[in-house]
Design a protein around this motif. Sequence first.
Motif, PDB file in Angstrom:
ATOM      1  N   UNK A  59      47.495  61.275  48.844  1.00 19.61           N
ATOM      2  CA  UNK A  59      46.287  62.564  49.769  1.00 19.61           C
ATOM      3  C   UNK A  59      45.663  62.871  49.109  1.00 19.61           C
ATOM      4  N   UNK A  60      46.198  63.863  48.329  1.00 20.62           N
ATOM      5  CA  UNK A  60      45.056  65.066  47.988  1.00 20.62           C
ATOM      6  C   UNK A  60      44.440  64.152  46.849  1.00 20.62           C
ATOM      7  N   UNK A  61      44.563  62.616  46.128  1.00 21.52           N
ATOM      8  CA  UNK A  61      44.377  62.071  45.327  1.00 21.52           C
ATOM      9  C   UNK A  61      43.582  61.291  46.022  1.00 21.52           C
ATOM     10  N   UNK A  62      43.064  60.861  47.366  1.00 24.67           N
ATOM     11  CA  UNK A  62      41.724  60.045  48.119  1.00 24.67           C
ATOM     12  C   UNK A  62      41.047  61.104  48.448  1.00 24.67           C
ATOM     13  N   UNK A  91      25.849  49.733  44.740  1.00 22.94           N
ATOM     14  CA  UNK A  91      26.109  48.689  43.859  1.00 22.94           C
ATOM     15  C   UNK A  91      27.855  49.194  42.314  1.00 22.94           C
ATOM     16  N   UNK A  92      26.982  49.488  41.641  1.00 27.55           N
ATOM     17  CA  UNK A  92      27.727  50.176  41.064  1.00 27.55           C
ATOM     18  C   UNK A  92      28.191  50.785  41.399  1.00 27.55           C
ATOM     19  N   UNK A  93      27.782  52.558  41.652  1.00 25.07           N
ATOM     20  CA  UNK A  93      28.818  53.795  42.841  1.00 25.07           C
ATOM     21  C   UNK A  93      29.910  52.451  42.896  1.00 25.07           C
ATOM     22  N   UNK A  94      29.875  52.203  44.225  1.00 22.53           N
ATOM     23  CA  UNK A  94      30.895  51.182  45.146  1.00 22.53           C
ATOM     24  C   UNK A  94      31.939  50.868  44.029  1.00 22.53           C
ATOM     25  N   UNK A 101      40.364  53.958  44.000  1.00 23.04           N
ATOM     26  CA  UNK A 101      40.680  53.931  44.944  1.00 23.04           C
ATOM     27  C   UNK A 101      42.205  52.361  44.725  1.00 23.04           C
ATOM     28  N   UNK A 102      41.975  51.499  44.724  1.00 25.02           N
ATOM     29  CA  UNK A 102      42.912  50.710  44.346  1.00 25.02           C
ATOM     30  C   UNK A 102      43.611  51.242  43.464  1.00 25.02           C
ATOM     31  N   UNK A 115      41.724  55.329  31.919  1.00 24.25           N
ATOM     32  CA  UNK A 115      41.096  54.264  32.672  1.00 24.25           C
ATOM     33  C   UNK A 115      40.276  55.791  33.819  1.00 24.25           C
ATOM     34  N   UNK A 116      41.114  56.112  34.264  1.00 26.14           N
ATOM     35  CA  UNK A 116      40.404  57.173  34.814  1.00 26.14           C
ATOM     36  C   UNK A 116      39.316  57.655  34.760  1.00 26.14           C
ATOM     37  N   UNK A 117      39.904  59.009  33.277  1.00 25.09           N
ATOM     38  CA  UNK A 117      39.081  58.905  32.950  1.00 25.09           C
ATOM     39  C   UNK A 117      37.494  58.629  33.109  1.00 25.09           C
TER      40      UNK A 117
END
Length: 441
Positions: A59-62, A91-94, A101-102, A115-117
Amino acid sequence: MKIMKFGGTSVGKPERMHQVAQLITKDESEPRIVVLSALSGTTNSLVAIGDAMAAGQRDQAKEAIDKLEAHYQSFIKELVKTDKAYAKAKSIVSEHFEFLNIILKISFSEALSKDILAQGELLSTKLFSVYLEEKGIDHMLLPALEFMTIDAQDEPQLSTIKVKLKAILQQNSNKKLFITQGYICRNSRGEVDNLKRGGSDYTASLVAAAANASVCEIWTDIDGMHNNDPRIVKKTLPIEQLSFEEAAELAYFGAKILHPTCIWPAQQMKVPVKLLNTMQPEALGTTITQEAGSVGVKAVAAKDGIIVINIKSSRMLLAYGFLRKIFEVFEKYRTSIDMITTSEVAVSVTIDHGGNLTSIVKELEPFGTITVEDNNTIISVVGNEIAQTKDMLSKLFETLTPIPVRMVSYGGSKHNVSMLVPSSYKTQTLQLLNKGLFGLE
């Protein structure tokens, strides 16, 4: 080929990105590779997202993901003007935040954290590319993940980088402007990885060495390297010229404007490095070359978080190979030593990372009595041939009479005299040196 690197503050606002576009197109006499960091604050947010996921706090991450996405949605509204460019930027941001989110639904791993970084630099370069396209500036996105590689020891493979980069540039010889990501790379397993903190400077220097560039420009929010820390000392002056050796000493011992790793690749290929100010592009900044330019003291730097490990042993003089055995312990835990002093019955060493401190102390205990002191700071006085400069030492210690100097390193480098002081004396030490060595209040 010119390399131009822009840090997070230089691209942190839409108007700053607009300014960067002007800077990189001001001189088109030679091809340019532009290295971008993530927007300021983004990497910290991504680290926090990864930490929350690692702790199982989805939840905190979201919440952090949504907050960061809102920032980018706001950013692109000011970045571009046309509907076409805005749709592309949106579109790039999304796409990137859909990825974040996935991964909330995937079990967390070290590889996933990398990958996140990586999202920060991928976002900044893609969005900058959209802006350049809108302005009709011909360029090409040069994915760092296609050429920037590190080995199993996390060391960049310069020869491999050179071959891969050369092939890409030859295939696109008609292009004169390339945009690439700082910081990110692939590891020996082919996974997305990074060059750690300060990695965008490292990327720029590696690219400059691989491309045998004419210059590597590091653009930040300060007009070059200063003679002292402007956050602590009221009056400081930018240094016009430094040698690679002087700059490496200053960067390693605390000058924040340049990451220590940045010096080596440029030095290998003798590529001059310029430290310039995005906010004041007309300022001369600092040029780092093979030549020092002048003899004498150039600057003072401070490195915090220093831990002293004392090893006291009455058997030391009789123990053949005593120092070698001690150093082997630090080598085993891949912990570098900054300073060392010895006497007949004791050895004192300093380290700047305590991650393996408990294990190191345990393995040192058979050699004698071990004590540990933290909250220390290394103050380094750096310049060309200062170890041979007449009266420099007497002037230095006369200046520091009120300071309880714990250790001194002198003679190991002709460019550096370092002293260890309690961190509580750091500010006073820097201020005294500013007055005593440079005549500045």
